[in-house]
Scaffold this active site. Structure first.
Site, mmCIF file in Angstrom:
data_model
loop_
_atom_site.group_PDB
_atom_site.id
_atom_site.type_symbol
_atom_site.label_atom_id
_atom_site.label_comp_id
_atom_site.label_asym_id
_atom_site.label_seq_id
_atom_site.Cartn_x
_atom_site.Cartn_y
_atom_site.Cartn_z
ATOM 1 N N ASP A 22 50.940 53.422 36.173
ATOM 2 C CA ASP A 22 50.163 54.137 35.154
ATOM 3 C C ASP A 22 48.738 53.598 35.035
ATOM 4 O O ASP A 22 48.483 52.423 35.288
ATOM 5 C CB ASP A 22 50.888 53.999 33.803
ATOM 6 C CG ASP A 22 50.393 55.011 32.776
ATOM 7 O OD1 ASP A 22 49.776 56.018 33.164
ATOM 8 O OD2 ASP A 22 50.643 54.785 31.585
ATOM 9 N N ASN A 70 55.086 65.527 33.860
ATOM 10 C CA ASN A 70 53.716 65.585 34.399
ATOM 11 C C ASN A 70 53.283 67.000 34.796
ATOM 12 O O ASN A 70 52.100 67.240 35.059
ATOM 13 C CB ASN A 70 53.534 64.617 35.571
ATOM 14 C CG ASN A 70 53.481 63.150 35.171
ATOM 15 O OD1 ASN A 70 53.934 62.262 35.888
ATOM 16 N ND2 ASN A 70 52.909 62.863 34.010
HETATM 17 C C1 IPE Z 1 54.514 57.994 33.392
HETATM 18 O O1 IPE Z 1 53.176 57.969 33.083
HETATM 19 C C2 IPE Z 1 54.737 58.780 34.659
HETATM 20 C C3 IPE Z 1 54.218 58.177 35.880
HETATM 21 C C4 IPE Z 1 53.616 57.033 35.983
HETATM 22 C C5 IPE Z 1 54.420 58.972 37.064
HETATM 23 P P1 IPE Z 1 52.530 59.021 32.077
HETATM 24 O O2 IPE Z 1 51.098 58.693 31.995
HETATM 25 O O3 IPE Z 1 52.889 60.401 32.462
HETATM 26 O O4 IPE Z 1 53.300 58.662 30.719
HETATM 27 P P2 IPE Z 1 52.880 58.960 29.203
HETATM 28 O O5 IPE Z 1 52.554 60.418 29.129
HETATM 29 O O6 IPE Z 1 51.698 58.113 28.905
HETATM 30 O O7 IPE Z 1 54.074 58.557 28.396
HETATM 31 C C1 IPE Z 2 49.708 57.615 36.355
HETATM 32 O O1 IPE Z 2 48.376 57.536 35.929
HETATM 33 C C2 IPE Z 2 49.893 58.592 37.483
HETATM 34 C C3 IPE Z 2 50.693 59.775 37.133
HETATM 35 C C4 IPE Z 2 51.243 60.009 35.972
HETATM 36 C C5 IPE Z 2 50.868 60.748 38.179
HETATM 37 P P1 IPE Z 2 47.839 58.520 34.805
HETATM 38 O O2 IPE Z 2 47.280 59.728 35.444
HETATM 39 O O3 IPE Z 2 48.883 58.755 33.772
HETATM 40 O O4 IPE Z 2 46.669 57.636 34.196
HETATM 41 P P2 IPE Z 2 46.244 57.561 32.688
HETATM 42 O O5 IPE Z 2 47.445 57.144 31.907
HETATM 43 O O6 IPE Z 2 45.750 58.927 32.296
HETATM 44 O O7 IPE Z 2 45.152 56.530 32.677
HETATM 45 MG MG MG Z 3 49.380 57.744 32.071
#
Ligand code: IPE
Ligand code: IPE
Ligand code: MG
Length: 241
Positions: A22, A70
């Site tokens: 993340d 997602n």
């Molecule tokens: C969790 O991260 C999913 C992945 C890393 C693929 P998110 O960024 O989607 O999670 P939330 O929305 O902050 O809980």
């Molecule tokens: C995790 O990084 C990757 C996926 C969920 C695919 P994010 O895209 O959630 O990154 P932040 O949380 O917005 O910084």
């Molecule tokens: Mg995220």
């Protein structure tokens, strides 16, 4: 059974590490770049960490790449993530010398046909690799996984191939995507968020959690070393004393 020691000191390496990759979006934002640039850098961090875990002798690594939630993101971002996945799959399909076995956790059905085919090809081609098993959680959601398992069990009961008495925790786990694999000993979440976000809720019942204030694209083997150092200080009791 009297006096049996059930406390496990974590002086050995985890058999299975889970990582919630993340912070890609925030990494890009900090640099004034489009979010997909964060995903691109995150994909590089993933490859480096997978190799590092293999070299350390960790048998299983599970990375959360795309959750069932997602799909709420803008189409442009989803397309960019899927394109990165395509390049990664193409690359691993060509290079077999890495000795990494790749498995997928999640429902691949809703993915575009070419991505699904490539994922299945890579899983098939790498199935005998012995260096490490890397599970890529792709269109994965823990609640969806448990619901799928419950449906399959109901189906098996209906078919008469499974009886009610046979259903126990071990049987249930054998219907999950992680069937036959050890539960994660350690789950790492970078980016400062302190939640599971639907990642391996069944399997993480007794995992150790480490939350780190680093964005995933900046995550290096050094951060993994720090997490392993912290893990070694934990005393795992599994309900015992
Ligand atoms: C969790 O991260 C999913 C992945 C890393 C693929 P998110 O960024 O989607 O999670 P939330 O929305 O902050 O809980
Ligand atoms: C995790 O990084 C990757 C996926 C969920 C695919 P994010 O895209 O959630 O990154 P932040 O949380 O917005 O910084
Ligand atoms: Mg995220």
């Amino acid at each position: 059974m009297a006096d049996q020691k059930i406390t496990e000191h974590t002086d050995q390496l985890p058999a299975h590490i889970g990582i919630i990759m993340d912070g890609n979006g925030r990494w890009a934002k900090q640099r004034g770049l489009p979010r997909q640039m964060g995903h691109k850098q995150g994909a590089k961090a993933f490859q480096e960490i997978a190799r590092y875990c293999r070299d350390l002798g960790i048998p299983y690594l599970t990375v959360y790449a795309f959750s069932t939630e997602n799909w709420k993101r803008p189409k442009e971002e989803i397309d960019a993530i899927m394109d990165l996945l395509r390049s990664y799959l193409r690359e691993v399909y060509r290079h077999t010398e890495e000795n990494i076995r790749i498995c997928f956790l999640g429902n691949l059905e809703p993915l575009e046909q070419d991505v699904r085919d490539m994922a299945l090809d890579v899983a098939q081609k790498s199935k005998d690799n012995t260096g490490i098993t890397v599970n890529i959680a792709l269109n994965y959601g823990g609640r969806a996984e448990i619901t799928m398992a419950a449906k399959k069990i109901a189906q098996a009961i209906g078919d008469g191939t499974l009886s009610l008495d046979e259903i126990d925790e071990e049987c249930f786990a054998s219907y999950l995507y992680t069937a036959g694999q050890p539960d994660p000993d350690l789950i790492i979440r970078p980016s400062g968020e302190m939640r599971l976000s639907n990642f391996l809720p069944w399997q993480s019942a007794y995992s150790e959690f480490i939350f780190m204030n680093v964005l995933w694209p900046d995550f290096t083997p050094n951060h993994l070393d720090q997490a392993l150092k912290e893990y070694r200080t934990r005393s795992r009791r599994f309900g015992g004393i």
